[in-house]
Enzyme design. Structure first.
Site, PDB file in Angstrom:
ATOM      1  N   CYS A   2      37.234  17.989 -19.113  1.00 23.63           N
ATOM      2  CA  CYS A   2      37.736  17.100 -18.071  1.00 23.63           C
ATOM      3  C   CYS A   2      37.159  17.532 -16.732  1.00 23.63           C
ATOM      4  CB  CYS A   2      39.251  17.204 -17.995  1.00 23.63           C
ATOM      5  SG  CYS A   2      40.070  16.885 -19.544  1.00 23.63           S
ATOM      6  N   GLY A  28      35.077  12.827 -18.041  1.00 22.86           N
ATOM      7  CA  GLY A  28      36.241  12.267 -18.723  1.00 22.86           C
ATOM      8  C   GLY A  28      36.407  10.816 -18.350  1.00 22.86           C
ATOM      9  N   ASN A 101      41.202  21.678 -17.023  1.00 21.83           N
ATOM     10  CA  ASN A 101      39.992  21.432 -17.809  1.00 21.83           C
ATOM     11  C   ASN A 101      39.865  22.568 -18.812  1.00 21.83           C
ATOM     12  OD1 ASN A 101      36.457  21.951 -17.152  1.00 21.83           O
ATOM     13  ND2 ASN A 101      37.397  20.849 -18.824  1.00 21.83           N
ATOM     14  N   GLY A 102      39.770  22.216 -20.089  1.00 21.33           N
ATOM     15  CA  GLY A 102      39.617  23.242 -21.114  1.00 21.33           C
ATOM     16  C   GLY A 102      40.570  22.999 -22.255  1.00 21.33           C
ATOM     17  N   TYR A 257      24.511  19.215 -21.719  1.00 21.16           N
ATOM     18  CA  TYR A 257      24.964  17.827 -21.681  1.00 21.16           C
ATOM     19  C   TYR A 257      26.086  17.534 -20.687  1.00 21.16           C
ATOM     20  CZ  TYR A 257      27.784  13.784 -23.236  1.00 21.16           C
ATOM     21  OH  TYR A 257      28.538  12.633 -23.281  1.00 21.16           O
TER      22      TYR A 257
HETATM   23  O1  LIG Z   1      24.847  12.823 -31.834  1.00 17.81           O
HETATM   24  P1  LIG Z   1      25.858  12.092 -31.040  1.00 17.81           P
HETATM   25  O2  LIG Z   1      27.225  12.262 -31.608  1.00 17.81           O
HETATM   26  O3  LIG Z   1      25.490  10.665 -30.801  1.00 17.81           O
HETATM   27  O4  LIG Z   1      25.973  12.809 -29.622  1.00 17.81           O
HETATM   28  C1  LIG Z   1      24.869  13.159 -28.833  1.00 17.81           C
HETATM   29  C2  LIG Z   1      24.505  12.071 -27.861  1.00 17.81           C
HETATM   30  O5  LIG Z   1      25.634  11.756 -27.004  1.00 17.81           O
HETATM   31  C3  LIG Z   1      25.325  12.053 -25.669  1.00 17.81           C
HETATM   32  O6  LIG Z   1      24.954  10.884 -24.959  1.00 17.81           O
HETATM   33  P2  LIG Z   1      25.990  10.016 -24.111  1.00 17.81           P
HETATM   34  O7  LIG Z   1      25.766   8.597 -24.350  1.00 17.81           O
HETATM   35  O8  LIG Z   1      27.379  10.502 -24.336  1.00 17.81           O
HETATM   36  O9  LIG Z   1      25.691  10.363 -22.573  1.00 17.81           O
HETATM   37  P3  LIG Z   1      24.387  10.319 -21.663  1.00 17.81           P
HETATM   38  O10 LIG Z   1      24.198   8.887 -21.239  1.00 17.81           O
HETATM   39  O11 LIG Z   1      24.739  11.237 -20.534  1.00 17.81           O
HETATM   40  O12 LIG Z   1      23.210  10.817 -22.419  1.00 17.81           O
HETATM   41  C4  LIG Z   1      24.148  13.004 -25.725  1.00 17.81           C
HETATM   42  O13 LIG Z   1      23.353  12.921 -24.556  1.00 17.81           O
HETATM   43  C5  LIG Z   1      23.405  12.509 -26.929  1.00 17.81           C
HETATM   44  O14 LIG Z   1      22.608  11.395 -26.587  1.00 17.81           O
HETATM   45  N1  LIG Z   2      38.527  18.078 -21.910  1.00 17.21           N
HETATM   46  C1  LIG Z   2      39.493  18.774 -21.343  1.00 17.21           C
HETATM   47  O1  LIG Z   2      39.285  19.618 -20.497  1.00 17.21           O
HETATM   48  C2  LIG Z   2      40.872  18.460 -21.877  1.00 17.21           C
HETATM   49  C3  LIG Z   2      42.046  19.099 -21.173  1.00 17.21           C
HETATM   50  C4  LIG Z   2      43.280  19.093 -22.064  1.00 17.21           C
HETATM   51  N2  LIG Z   2      43.098  19.961 -23.200  1.00 17.21           N
HETATM   52  C5  LIG Z   2      43.599  17.672 -22.509  1.00 17.21           C
HETATM   53  O2  LIG Z   2      43.382  17.332 -23.653  1.00 17.21           O
HETATM   54  O3  LIG Z   2      44.030  16.903 -21.685  1.00 17.21           O
HETATM   55 MG   LIG Z   3      22.764  10.874 -24.452  1.00 19.65          MG
END
Ligand SMILES: O=P(O)(O)OC[C@H]1O[C@H](OP(=O)(O)OP(=O)(O)O)[C@H](O)[C@@H]1O
Ligand SMILES: NC(=O)CC[C@H](N)C(=O)O
Ligand SMILES: [Mg+2]
Length: 505
Positions: A2, A28, A101-102, A257
């Site tokens: 988050c 998030g 976050n976490g 990422y």
């Molecule tokens: O193997 P998967 O389960 O598909 O996950 C990996 C993909 O998901 C993410 O992209 P996302 O669309 O979330 O965000 P981005 O636009 O920042 O690349 C990441 O950059 C990969 O492209």
């Molecule tokens: N991604 C997160 O940091 C999640 C925070 C918290 N564990 C929730 O689920 O709301």
């Molecule tokens: Mg992507």
């Protein structure tokens, strides 16, 4: 992962928190929330949705006060119902709101202790509500009507003793100030900065430095693992180390990422670290296939762009944008269910045929997790006439669950789990699959800050830095949070009376 933010300012903070949350939105997309404090009164608005959907003008007008905290949520525990949106609130002692976050890895045990020994009721299945109640209970034990910085730090020390896992948190204590702290391994990021105004210095803590940048706050430094910072209502800042045996072991996946490329986390420029990932991947390609026949390198937008561009430059191969991203569709990986994620890839990305036709294309992504994106993308490239489709990942194979704030609960849902690189390539349907080496990835980041010698690498090697995970935990996590279990959680929690403590609707 988050996004959190907290501000102690000299004038109303609602707009600055809103702005910060919009640039943390990539952390998030499920829910957003904000609490501000004026005098002895909290104002809260939180709900499911994106930042600009949750905060309408009528809410913003009522979020009064010079101090406040905000949150964008990507659920990793409990359900994704609006009742578990953050910040959470407890009325005793003082009135405390917290954004987290976490992920706590002993939330169930602590919740049980809270009920039996501390006589505190946890109303949701969220680990963040547990974290807040531990903090509240330990502050209460300090027994002060007017708590000082040392009381805050003593309470955080107890939080570190009782809570396990990854957490960066910011809390607002009604009428007194803002407290922020980071877990003893510094798994999740937390940074603070300041801004000079005519009325005095203002302070912000946030998950990523980009939140500071856009509102003119200057970066002071990252909060150290185990450290806490307390800023009282008058703007007096105190910091203290509140844990023993701390190590900086930031989550490697933040650099791959999660984080925005224009952020600096633990002194490492995320953009440059991704460029190094591209360069190291190019070195590996040269080692494995010195006489490769790649005609064009095409990134899978957005996150892989930086590393793909650098990889192309290093190999001396043409770089082209071949997929156009629909800017109105969010990140697919952090969407809550596999059905939605799968549908979104096609709606989000569309190929430009001429960039593929009769060419040997090397597609580059930052990571492959469930394989949702890569399988569909390879097929799209073939459909528009690619001669051969190769696939490179700037991160090593993601094979193990994450327990520290990324929603990867079940190894079986990960495409790389139990497969060799070749088998993964076959599964996604490409002609050659190439992955970054883990050591190269670590170096890509640590070259930006050589004092980082350890990382949270759990998704790549199954090593859990906080030393808190066993087979039994992973089994329970899988049962509670795999894709089909999540659908059931959502239904059950939507029957709860949601937003029990929302003072504004
Ligand atoms: O193997 P998967 O389960 O598909 O996950 C990996 C993909 O998901 C993410 O992209 P996302 O669309 O979330 O965000 P981005 O636009 O920042 O690349 C990441 O950059 C990969 O492209
Ligand atoms: N991604 C997160 O940091 C999640 C925070 C918290 N564990 C929730 O689920 O709301
Ligand atoms: Mg992507």
């Amino acid at each position: 992962m988050c996004g959190i933010v907290g501000i102690v300012a000299k004038s109303n903070v609602n707009q600055t928190i809103f702005d910060a949350l919009t640039v943390l939105q990539h952390r998030g997309q499920d829910a957003a929330g904000m609490v501000t404090c004026e005098g002895n009164r909290f104002f809260l608005r939180k709900d499911n949705g994106l930042v600009n959907e949750v905060f309408r003008t009528r809410h913003m007008k009522r979020l009064a006060g010079n101090v406040g905290i905000g949150h964008v949520r990507y659920p990793t525990a409990g359900s994704s119902s609006s009742a578990e949106a953050q910040p959470f609130y407890v009325n005793s002692p003082y009135g405390i709101a917290l954004a987290h976050n976490g992920n706590l890895t002993n939330a169930d045990d602590v919740a049980e202790q809270m009920f039996r020994a501390d006589l505190r009721h946890i109303n949701t299945t969220s680990d963040s509500e547990v974290l807040l109640n531990v903090l509240a209970h330990e502050l209460q034990l300090q027994g002060k009507l007017k708590p000082q910085a040392e009381d805050m730090f003593a309470a955080v020390q107890r939080v570190h003793e009782r809570c396990k896992g990854g957490y960066a948190a910011v809390a607002l204590i009604t009428g007194y100030g803002m407290l922020a702290f980071r877990d003893p391994h510094g798994i999740r990021p937390l940074i603070y900065g300041k801004r000079e105004t005519k009325s005095g210095t203002e302070y912000m803590v946030a998950s990523e430095s980009v939140a500071l940048d856009i509102s003119g706050f200057e970066r002071v430094r990252d909060i150290a693992p185990g450290e806490a910072i307390y800023i009282d209502m008058a703007g007096n800042v105190s910091t203290q180390q509140c844990a023993e045996n701390t190590t900086l072991a930031p989550c490697l996946f933040e650099y791959v990422y999660l984080a925005r490329p224009d952020s600096i986390i633990d002194e490492v420029n995320v953009h440059i670290s991704r460029m190094r990932m591209g360069k190291k991947l190019a070195d590996k390609i040269r080692r494995e296939r010195p006489d490769h026949d790649i005609d064009v390198i095409i990134p899978i937008p957005d996150t892989s762009r930086t590393s793909a561009m650098e990889m192309a430059k290093e190999l001396g191969v043409t770089f082209r944008e071949g997929f156009i991203k629909n800017r109105y569709i969010g990140r697919t990986f952090i969407m809550p269910g596999q059905v939605q994620r799968k549908k979104s890839v096609r709606r989000k990305l569309n190929p430009i045929g001429m960039e593929f036709k009769d060419k040997v294309v090397m597609l580059v992504d930052d990571s492959i997790v469930r394989g949702t994106t890569s399988s569909q993308i390879v097929q799209m490239a073939r459909d528009v006439g690619a001669k051969k489709v190769y696939f490179a990942s700037a991160a090593p194979p993601v094979k193990f669950p994450n327990v520290y704030g990324i929603d990867m609960p079940a190894a079986e849902e990960l495409i790389a789990h139990g497969r060799t690189d070749k088998e993964i390539g076959e599964e996604i349907g490409c002609d050659w699959m190439i992955y970054q080496e883990l050591d190269d990835l670590k170096q890509s980041v640590s070259e930006g800050n050589p004092s980082i010698t350890e990382f949270d690498t759990c998704v790549f090697d199954g090593q859990y830095v906080a030393g808190d995970i066993d087979e039994d935990y992973l089994k329970r996590l899988k049962a509670a949070r795999n894709d089909s279990a999540k659908g059931k959680n959502k239904k059950a929690s939507s029957n709860e009376s949601s937003n029990l403590c929302s003072k504004i609707d």
